[in-house]
Scaffold this motif. Structure first.
Motif, PDB file in Angstrom:
ATOM      1  N   LYS A  36      29.924  42.120  45.218  1.00  0.00           N
ATOM      2  CA  LYS A  36      30.988  42.300  44.052  1.00  0.00           C
ATOM      3  C   LYS A  36      29.874  43.070  43.362  1.00  0.00           C
TER       4      LYS A  36
ATOM      5  N   LEU B 117      35.429  50.199  40.984  1.00  0.00           N
ATOM      6  CA  LEU B 117      35.868  49.796  39.864  1.00  0.00           C
ATOM      7  C   LEU B 117      35.742  51.059  38.118  1.00  0.00           C
TER       8      LEU B 117
ATOM      9  N   ALA C 122      36.702  43.643  50.214  1.00  0.00           N
ATOM     10  CA  ALA C 122      35.875  42.722  50.921  1.00  0.00           C
ATOM     11  C   ALA C 122      35.586  42.483  52.098  1.00  0.00           C
TER      12      ALA C 122
ATOM     13  N   THR D 150      42.315  50.262  39.365  1.00  0.00           N
ATOM     14  CA  THR D 150      42.177  48.850  39.845  1.00  0.00           C
ATOM     15  C   THR D 150      42.433  49.179  41.261  1.00  0.00           C
ATOM     16  N   CYS D 151      41.837  48.060  42.090  1.00  0.00           N
ATOM     17  CA  CYS D 151      41.776  48.553  43.602  1.00  0.00           C
ATOM     18  C   CYS D 151      41.832  46.871  44.094  1.00  0.00           C
ATOM     19  N   ASP D 152      42.501  46.916  45.670  1.00  0.00           N
ATOM     20  CA  ASP D 152      42.903  45.393  46.371  1.00  0.00           C
ATOM     21  C   ASP D 152      41.760  45.660  46.522  1.00  0.00           C
ATOM     22  N   GLU D 153      40.927  43.901  46.061  1.00  0.00           N
ATOM     23  CA  GLU D 153      39.560  43.991  45.838  1.00  0.00           C
ATOM     24  C   GLU D 153      39.514  42.740  46.907  1.00  0.00           C
ATOM     25  N   LYS D 154      40.705  42.715  47.521  1.00  0.00           N
ATOM     26  CA  LYS D 154      40.141  42.201  48.667  1.00  0.00           C
ATOM     27  C   LYS D 154      40.067  42.462  50.550  1.00  0.00           C
TER      28      LYS D 154
ATOM     29  N   ASP E 244      32.655  46.305  44.502  1.00  0.00           N
ATOM     30  CA  ASP E 244      33.052  46.106  44.007  1.00  0.00           C
ATOM     31  C   ASP E 244      33.412  46.928  42.276  1.00  0.00           C
TER      32      ASP E 244
END
Length: 529
Positions: free
Chosen positions: A172, A179, A129, A122-126, A175
């Motif tokens: 995207k 992951l 981005a 997992t990662c902090d997608e925000k 990301d």
């Protein structure tokens, strides 16, 4: 005996039953954890809790972050810490335990049990981005532009609208790669082609694009000229000099020291135009329709300079001054023209090419000889047209140092003078009389070697038969150097109306001197100015 057997059974049965019970108890124990002799991802797990194994596996997973490479070579590194990258094997380990047969622990003692599990990433997608979105490759689209820039090959179109990074698609892609714990992602790869795309130009930008589409076939004109031992393609900045810039138009740089028939004439599209109603576009002088102007004067000057540079007399002077040059001499030219090719014809042909819009395609023209046809056929695949300005059938191209050397005869037909050089210095010189120009008997220019030296040679022709005392032949057509005891005047303009049938006439004493000193195969160069 029977009693003894019964005794053994009574003792063994409880023992076996006890072993079974013990095996089942141990199997039950392993059903709650890792079986004995178990290795997962290289970590020994027997006797350890899921939490312990998870901790050890996480410590082995050394992921520092991801490096992103842009199409233009720019890079961005996002560290694992900055995107709150996290891994956890807990669910995978529990699933691994669940899928094992606890009662098989005995087999594992001998065979061992090894397995591989994948972590939950997992990662902090925000956060990711935000970091990627702030990359400097993403600029406001209204700052992107189209321009025509000059380089060492002429001009090129710099179109920033063709491959614009798509921020959403790139985020995207990064990301997904993060992951999957990818350490780098190259956006040049085919699978990321949707990360870039063109944007529609505005009207001004489209006008620049349209202008370059008209310039490109001019500056990349697919014609190559053979000039002696050199090849001169119209690409790589040569033809781009034919285009008129707005600055040059304002400064009036179309002056020439000679009568240039192209002066004041320009090609625009498929027409010849003047300078009226011309505007500036990207630094070029163009018509109201956006057609760039090709200077006919510069086209003419291009061929004029080439033909002038090939004048035999000038090349000889450069050679005498110590330059290692290539000397070109028109073959069998009797008319007195010093040109090594027809520059006016080449000028007119190239004008037709540009007016027809066929900068990259050959236009129809009557072929001069089969050799030219063969040359063009050999280049049909590339579409290149090769035009031989110094065709070997029409021009002698000699390496002065190698072929002429420092001992040779020079015949200056225009000045009616002959020089015999020995070791680079004039040893003998004399006025001469060459072929009668008024009767079309002009002495043929070219590069020869003196041979067939004879005394008392009778020269015969359709209307003459003459004995000469000193004869040196230059070619098989009967042209040579000899005495002319019947003439009382040499040099000047005698040859214009009272010349020979083509031979080089010398005063008797000078003919004798030459004959006695010149060896067979001595190079002879004959030219007009």
């Amino acid at each position: 005996m029977k009693d003894k057997t019964k005794l053994i059974v009574r003792i063994a049965a409880p023992a076996f039953a006890g072993l079974v019970v013990l095996y089942l108890i141990i199997g039950y124990f392993y059903s709650k954890g890792f079986p004995c002799c178990t290795w997962v991802n290289g970590v020994y797990c027997t006797g350890k809790s899921v939490e312990q194994v998870n901790s050890e596996l996480c410590s082995k997973f050394d992921y520092k972050g991801i490096t992103i490479k842009d199409q233009n070579g720019a890079t961005l590194f996002v560290s694992a810490e900055d995107m709150d990258f996290n891994i956890d094997y807990t669910d995978a380990l529990k699933e691994f335990i669940k899928n094992q047969n606890a009662l098989s622990w005995g087999i594992y003692i001998f065979k061992g049990l090894a397995g591989q599990v994948e972590p939950n990433i997992t990662c902090d997608e925000k956060k990711l981005a935000k970091i990627v979105g702030d990359w400097e490759i993403f600029v406001p689209q209204d700052t992107l532009d189209v321009s025509i820039v000059k380089n060492d090959k002429g001009y090129e179109l710099k179109n920033e609208l063709l491959s614009v990074p798509n921020k959403d698609n790139i985020i995207k892609a990064v990301d997904v790669a993060a992951l999957n714990a990818a350490e780098d992602i190259d956006l040049n790869a085919k699978e990321y082609k949707d990360c870039y795309g063109p944007i529609k130009p505005n009207a001004t930008q489209q006008e620049v694009i349209d202008l370059y589409s008209k310039i490109e076939p001019i500056i990349n004109c697919n014609i190559t000229y053979v000039y002696g031992s050199k090849k001169i393609p119209l690409k790589d900045g040569t033809a781009s000099k034919f285009l008129l810039t707005n600055e040059e138009m304002k400064e009036g740089m179309e002056d020439y020291e000679y009568d240039n028939p192209g002066r004041g004439r320009y090609i625009a599209g498929s027409s010849e135009v003047g300078l009226s109603d011309v505007r500036n576009l990207q630094g070029f002088a163009v018509t109201q329709n956006g057609d760039p102007l090709i200077s006919e004067a510069r086209i003419y000057d291009f061929f004029y300079k080439m033909v002038k540079a090939g004048y035999t007399a000038d090349a000889l002077e450069r050679y005498k001054n110590g330059e290692d040059v290539e000397i070109m001499v028109p073959k069998n030219n009797r008319a007195g023209n010093p040109k090594i090719f027809d520059n006016v014809a080449e000028y007119n042909y190239l004008k037709k090419v540009f007016i027809s819009g066929a900068g990259n395609t050959k236009i129809d023209e009557k072929k001069d000889d089969k050799k030219d046809d063969k040359k063009e056929e050999n280049n049909a695949e590339t579409g290149e047209e090769v035009r031989e300005l110094t065709n070997e059938k029409k021009v002698d191209c000699i390496d002065a140092k190698k072929d002429l050397g420092d001992t040779y005869i020079e015949v200056d037909v225009t000045n009616q003078h002959l020089y015999y050089y020995v070791n680079g210095a004039v040893s003998i010189e004399t006025d001469i009389v060459t072929g009668d120009m008024s009767k079309g008997h002009g002495t043929p220019s070219g590069f020869y070697n003196a041979y067939d030296k004879q005394r008392e040679k009778t020269l015969k022709g359709d209307d003459y038969e003459t004995l000469v005392h000193y004869w040196m032949r230059l070619n098989n057509a009967g042209i040579g150097i000899h005495d002319a005891y019947w003439k009382h005047e040499f040099g000047g303009d005698v040859y214009l109306h009272n010349g020979s049938h083509g031979c080089i006439n010398c005063p008797p004493d000078m003919a004798e001197l030459l004959w006695n000193n010149v060896k067979n195969k001595t190079p002879v160069i004959v030219y007009y100015r």
